[in-house]
Structures are given as C-alpha cells and as structure tokens.
Design an enzyme around this catalytic site. Structure first.
Site, PDB file in Angstrom:
ATOM      1  N   HIS A 184      -7.770  13.811   2.348  1.00  0.00           N
ATOM      2  CA  HIS A 184      -8.370  13.585   1.019  1.00  0.00           C
ATOM      3  C   HIS A 184      -9.886  13.425   1.159  1.00  0.00           C
ATOM      4  O   HIS A 184     -10.660  14.069   0.445  1.00  0.00           O
ATOM      5  CB  HIS A 184      -7.744  12.338   0.396  1.00  0.00           C
ATOM      6  N   GLU A 185     -10.314  12.560   2.080  1.00  0.00           N
ATOM      7  CA  GLU A 185     -11.753  12.313   2.241  1.00  0.00           C
ATOM      8  C   GLU A 185     -12.477  13.541   2.791  1.00  0.00           C
ATOM      9  O   GLU A 185     -13.610  13.829   2.401  1.00  0.00           O
ATOM     10  CB  GLU A 185     -11.995  11.095   3.138  1.00  0.00           C
TER      11      GLU A 185
ATOM     12  N   CYS B  37      -8.585   8.259  -6.619  1.00  0.00           N
ATOM     13  CA  CYS B  37      -9.908   8.490  -6.048  1.00  0.00           C
ATOM     14  C   CYS B  37     -10.935   7.647  -6.799  1.00  0.00           C
ATOM     15  O   CYS B  37     -10.908   7.578  -8.027  1.00  0.00           O
ATOM     16  CB  CYS B  37     -10.264   9.974  -6.156  1.00  0.00           C
ATOM     17  N   LEU B  38     -11.848   7.044  -6.042  1.00  0.00           N
ATOM     18  CA  LEU B  38     -12.899   6.249  -6.671  1.00  0.00           C
ATOM     19  C   LEU B  38     -13.811   7.107  -7.537  1.00  0.00           C
ATOM     20  O   LEU B  38     -14.452   6.598  -8.460  1.00  0.00           O
ATOM     21  CB  LEU B  38     -13.714   5.514  -5.602  1.00  0.00           C
TER      22      LEU B  38
ATOM     23  N   GLN C 147     -19.762  10.745  -2.081  1.00  0.00           N
ATOM     24  CA  GLN C 147     -19.364   9.966  -3.250  1.00  0.00           C
ATOM     25  C   GLN C 147     -20.429   8.950  -3.658  1.00  0.00           C
ATOM     26  O   GLN C 147     -20.377   8.429  -4.772  1.00  0.00           O
ATOM     27  CB  GLN C 147     -18.030   9.261  -3.013  1.00  0.00           C
TER      28      GLN C 147
ATOM     29  N   GLY D 116     -10.797   4.552   1.124  1.00  0.00           N
ATOM     30  CA  GLY D 116     -11.589   5.575   1.794  1.00  0.00           C
ATOM     31  C   GLY D 116     -12.768   5.969   0.932  1.00  0.00           C
ATOM     32  O   GLY D 116     -12.718   5.854  -0.293  1.00  0.00           O
TER      33      GLY D 116
ATOM     34  N   HIS E  64     -13.579  15.918   0.203  1.00  0.00           N
ATOM     35  CA  HIS E  64     -14.867  15.565  -0.415  1.00  0.00           C
ATOM     36  C   HIS E  64     -16.028  16.222   0.320  1.00  0.00           C
ATOM     37  O   HIS E  64     -17.003  16.643  -0.302  1.00  0.00           O
ATOM     38  CB  HIS E  64     -15.082  14.043  -0.418  1.00  0.00           C
TER      39      HIS E  64
END
Length: 172
Positions: free
Chosen positions: A136-137, A94-95, A51, A46, A140
């Site tokens: 989660h996304e 997470c990225l 991000q 995701g 962000h």
C-alpha cells in the site's frame, strides 16, 4: 520532531512519482522522525513521504497494536522482490483518503529490499498485514492510491465526496 500536514485526495501532489534517496543522513532521519510522529498523531500504521508533500522514496510504519510496545519501521528506497502468486484481501484505509475503507486484493507475501534508518541495506520477507501495508505504502511512491485498485464507480464516488468536503472546508 514535528507533526506535518497530511495531503488528502484529490491533491495532485499525491500522484507524483517519488525520487530515490541518495543517502541516509541526519536530515533524512529527521524527516523519518517527523513522518513517524505525524503517522502516530493521525493515527495510522503507515505513511509515505509524498503524503506530507515530499516526493522521496521513504516510508515509515508501525503495525504494533494499541496496547503493544511501538515497533517503528523505516524503509528507504524500498523494492518489492518476488511477490507471491497467492493473493490476500484486506480492508484498507488511508490517511490521504480519510474515512473510507474497502477491500483490496494484493499478493499475500513478498520480499522487500530497502535501506534502514541507519543506512544499512536490508531484505525482509513480508506476509500478512506487513505485506499488505508495505505494498500500500509503496503504491504511494508511484503516485497510486488504494482507491485506484477499486472499481471506477467506487473511486469516483469517493473522490467526489472528498472534493465536496474540501470545498466546504475552504468555504468556512
């Protein structure tokens, strides 16, 4: 399509609240295509537009396994409706917080209203990994990282490590 650089904590841009998208057009679809290519390259499941430094309410994800056919999903202006009272715990990563994973508790199911890649409004019921990933996304989009759900001590330890790695990378 292009692979874009992914911001990592403690980059202050990750704390921005993303703004709603006015319309789905070719420019936005190109952004979503770039986001998907960036996510696959990372690799991740995701990615929110913030991000990659773009504060728009856009998310891409693909929960297909390694040996499965890709199943890209696109969420524009997503909203969570009816989160369940039942909770699930999943190990998240997470990225934007590389090489760190920890358990996070979130509602087990939720309904999600969004606009898709073609500009059509959709509502889906999410459970399991999909429910966790969309929440989660969507965090962000509000400037929240998954480590914000952890204890202050764990969060500070992770951020300290990431700051140190950033200083070392800047020095070389």
């Amino acid at each position: 399509m292009a692979i874009r650089p992914i911001l990592t904590a403690p980059d202050a841009r990750l704390r921005q609240v993303s703004t709603p998208v006015e319309k789905v057009d070719d420019e936005l679809r190109a952004l979503m295509d770039d986001m998907l290519e960036t996510m696959y390259d990372a690799p991740g499941i995701g990615l929110a537009a913030i991000q990659i430094g773009i504060p728009k309410r856009v998310i891409v994800m693909d929960l297909a396994g390694k040996d499965e056919e890709p199943e890209p999903r696109y969420f524009v202006n997503p909203e969570i409706l009816d989160p369940s009272d039942d909770m699930n715990v999943y190990e998240e990563g997470c990225l934007s917080v590389p090489d760190f994973f920890d358990d996070v508790e979130r509602p087990a199911t939720c309904r999600v209203k969004f606009i898709d890649y073609d500009g059509k409004e959709q509502i889906i019921d999410a459970e399991g990994m999909l429910a966790t990933c969309i929440q989660h996304e969507m965090d962000h989009l509000e400037g929240v990282l998954f480590i914000d759900h952890l204890s202050r001590l764990k969060r500070e330890r992770v951020l300290k490590k990431l700051k140190k790695e950033q200083r070392l990378a800047d020095a070389s």
